[in-house]
Design an enzyme around this catalytic site. Structure first.
Site, PDB file in Angstrom:
ATOM      1  N   SER A 306      -4.093  -6.935   5.427  1.00  0.00           N
ATOM      2  CA  SER A 306      -3.409  -7.199   4.161  1.00  0.00           C
ATOM      3  C   SER A 306      -4.418  -7.504   3.068  1.00  0.00           C
ATOM      4  CB  SER A 306      -2.434  -8.365   4.328  1.00  0.00           C
ATOM      5  OG  SER A 306      -1.797  -8.672   3.097  1.00  0.00           O
ATOM      6  N   TRP A 309      -6.183  -4.256   2.189  1.00  0.00           N
ATOM      7  CA  TRP A 309      -5.283  -3.384   1.423  1.00  0.00           C
ATOM      8  C   TRP A 309      -5.384  -3.665  -0.066  1.00  0.00           C
ATOM      9  CZ3 TRP A 309      -1.056  -4.394  -1.783  1.00  0.00           C
ATOM     10  CH2 TRP A 309      -0.223  -3.315  -2.075  1.00  0.00           C
ATOM     11  N   HIS A 310      -5.611  -4.942  -0.413  1.00  0.00           N
ATOM     12  CA  HIS A 310      -5.695  -5.300  -1.820  1.00  0.00           C
ATOM     13  C   HIS A 310      -7.030  -4.895  -2.440  1.00  0.00           C
ATOM     14  CE1 HIS A 310      -2.294  -7.912  -0.665  1.00  0.00           C
ATOM     15  NE2 HIS A 310      -1.943  -7.797  -1.937  1.00  0.00           N
ATOM     16  N   GLY A 311      -8.078  -4.766  -1.641  1.00  0.00           N
ATOM     17  CA  GLY A 311      -9.363  -4.362  -2.195  1.00  0.00           C
ATOM     18  C   GLY A 311     -10.498  -4.600  -1.209  1.00  0.00           C
ATOM     19  N   PHE A 441      -3.807  -2.706  -7.556  1.00  0.00           N
ATOM     20  CA  PHE A 441      -3.814  -2.495  -6.111  1.00  0.00           C
ATOM     21  C   PHE A 441      -3.090  -1.217  -5.732  1.00  0.00           C
ATOM     22  CE2 PHE A 441      -3.557  -7.230  -6.697  1.00  0.00           C
ATOM     23  CZ  PHE A 441      -4.930  -7.428  -6.550  1.00  0.00           C
TER      24      PHE A 441
END
Length: 441
Positions: A306, A309-311, A441
């Site tokens: 998670s 996934w954001h960066g 994102f």
């Protein structure tokens, strides 16, 4: 063109007018072609070449889902086809999402993470035999590109949205008022709460080393509510837009700050992404049907993914790791009967983790956290306008009170008078920007 712009209102009215005229069984194909065309046009307003990525993701998953189904008919598992869909879809996501680390000039297409994950639900659901592949490319393309969910979700499931796409929806006055009301509530959260708080957060975090610990603590709390009101406000406007058109989109937030446990927080925060990782990653790894050490690995993996996934920065990894630690500590040493104290501890833990989410490097985030604890009782800097900041905090208190009443069931429905008040507040106190937090994102 964003939900909080006047242009979106004009765009939506045109979409609604044609949609209503074509929302019948005989003209259903025309209706879906219309929705697909305006969805692509909507996305092209950001950058015309973005639509090529959208089309690529659609075709990859459409073709791979058909191959999965054919393999299953022949008695094969379809693993090769689903693996191809995963590799081709996630490779595109990885290239554009993380290439900027090596090539800063690379533009991150808005919504890429969201529509990629949404498209993958189609192939994965076909592979898991939760739905049959759709022969109609237009319907599948509309599922991937549906403009309310396109930029920042909710990340819909194919088995929920495609059946609605394939039949006329019910356009009713109750649906229109409910959808419009939800849109107004989301707009209020965005322009009156999130954007006002964002001004203070930007000021405090621009040069955190020069701010007092109390100022940074207030900025951390402000950011916790900024990101919630910004992202949930977008979700409410997206769901409201869909509801006016007769589509029922999944809820993405459900009073996440009104809970007493980290576990419950994650059941209510960014529900569409959390449930995506739960269904397609956590359960695939064995979920909780494995030895305890393996379950701990599964949970930690989901939180780390998670974050990634954001960066692709260490600050996002640390943010995910912190929530994994919080979750595991609570699981083994948490309270049997959480109360007000635990509610406060959960909010503090989540808020401190947001510091790593907001700041670009772990060094800056750690500086902020240490200054909060070492210099907490110093004078607070309220920014360039003390009155403006006090007004913002007053509006935030009113919002928190309304959230708590809704969470506790004492005032779960909004009435016409409240919507009038919200519209007045938007007109009087709104300070809208042209960006949403999760567009990065």
């Amino acid at each position: 063109m964003f939900f909080n712009s006047p242009g979106y209102a004009a765009f939506f009215l045109v979409v609604l007018a044609v949609f209503a005229a074509a929302n019948r069984v005989k003209t259903l194909p025309l209706r879906n072609v219309w929705l697909l065309a305006v969805s692509y046009w909507f996305y092209a307003q950001l950058h015309v070449w973005f639509v090529a990525l959208l089309a690529y993701t659609t075709v990859v998953n459409y073709v791979c889902a058909r191959c999965v189904a054919r393999s299953q008919v022949r008695g094969a598992s379809g693993r090769v086809a689903v693996t191809v869909a995963l590799v081709l879809s996630l490779a595109q996501l990885a290239v554009f999402k993380y290439a900027y680390l090596a090539v800063p000039s690379v533009v991150l297409p808005v919504g890429l993470s969201f529509f990629t994950f949404q498209a993958l639900t189609y192939t994965l659901d076909v592979y898991r035999r939760k739905m049959q592949p759709d022969r109609n490319l237009v319907d599948v393309a509309l599922f991937v590109a549906f403009f309310p969910t396109l930029l920042s979700g909710p990340i819909e499931r194919a088995r929920n949205l495609i059946p609605q796409i394939k039949q006329p929806t019910r356009l009713t006055w109750d649906g229109f008022t409910a959808g419009a009301g939800l849109f107004v509530w989301g707009l209020f959260k965005k322009v009156v709460i999130a954007d006002r708080l964002g001004q203070y957060v930007d000021m405090a975090y621009a040069f955190p080393e020069s701010q007092s610990g109390s100022t940074l603590a207030l900025a951390a709390v402000c950011y916790a509510f900024q990101i919630y009101c910004d992202f949930s406000g977008y979700a409410d406007m997206a769901i409201g837009s869909g509801r006016v058109l007769g589509f029922n989109l999944m809820k993405n937030f459900d009073h996440p700050y009104c809970v007493c446990t980290i576990k419950e927080f994650w059941r209510r925060w960014h529900i569409s992404l959390t449930s995506w990782f739960t269904e397609y990653v956590y359960i695939s790894m064995g979920g909780n049907r494995v030895p305890q050490w393996r379950w701990m690995v599964n949970i930690s993996t989901v939180f780390l993914l998670s974050g990634i996934w954001h960066g692709a920065t260490w600050s996002f990894v640390v943010w995910g790791a912190l929530h994994a630690v919080f979750y595991l500590v609570e699981r083994f040493w948490g309270p049997m009967r959480p109360g007000v104290l635990w509610h406060g501890l959960v909010f503090v833990a989540v808020t401190l983790a947001w510091v790593f989410f907001r700041l670009p490097t772990c060094g800056e985030a750690w500086l902020v956290v240490t200054r909060i604890f070492s210099d907490f009782f110093s004078p607070v800097n309220l920014g360039s306008s003390t009155f403006g900041m006090l007004l913002t905090l007053l509006l935030l208190v009113a919002f928190v009170g309304r959230e708590w009443l809704s969470f506790s069931g004492r005032c779960s429905r909004r009435h016409a008078v409240e919507y009038v008040v919200l519209l007045l507040a938007i007109c009087l106190f709104g300070v809208s920007t042209d960006q949403f937090v999760y567009f990065q994102f």
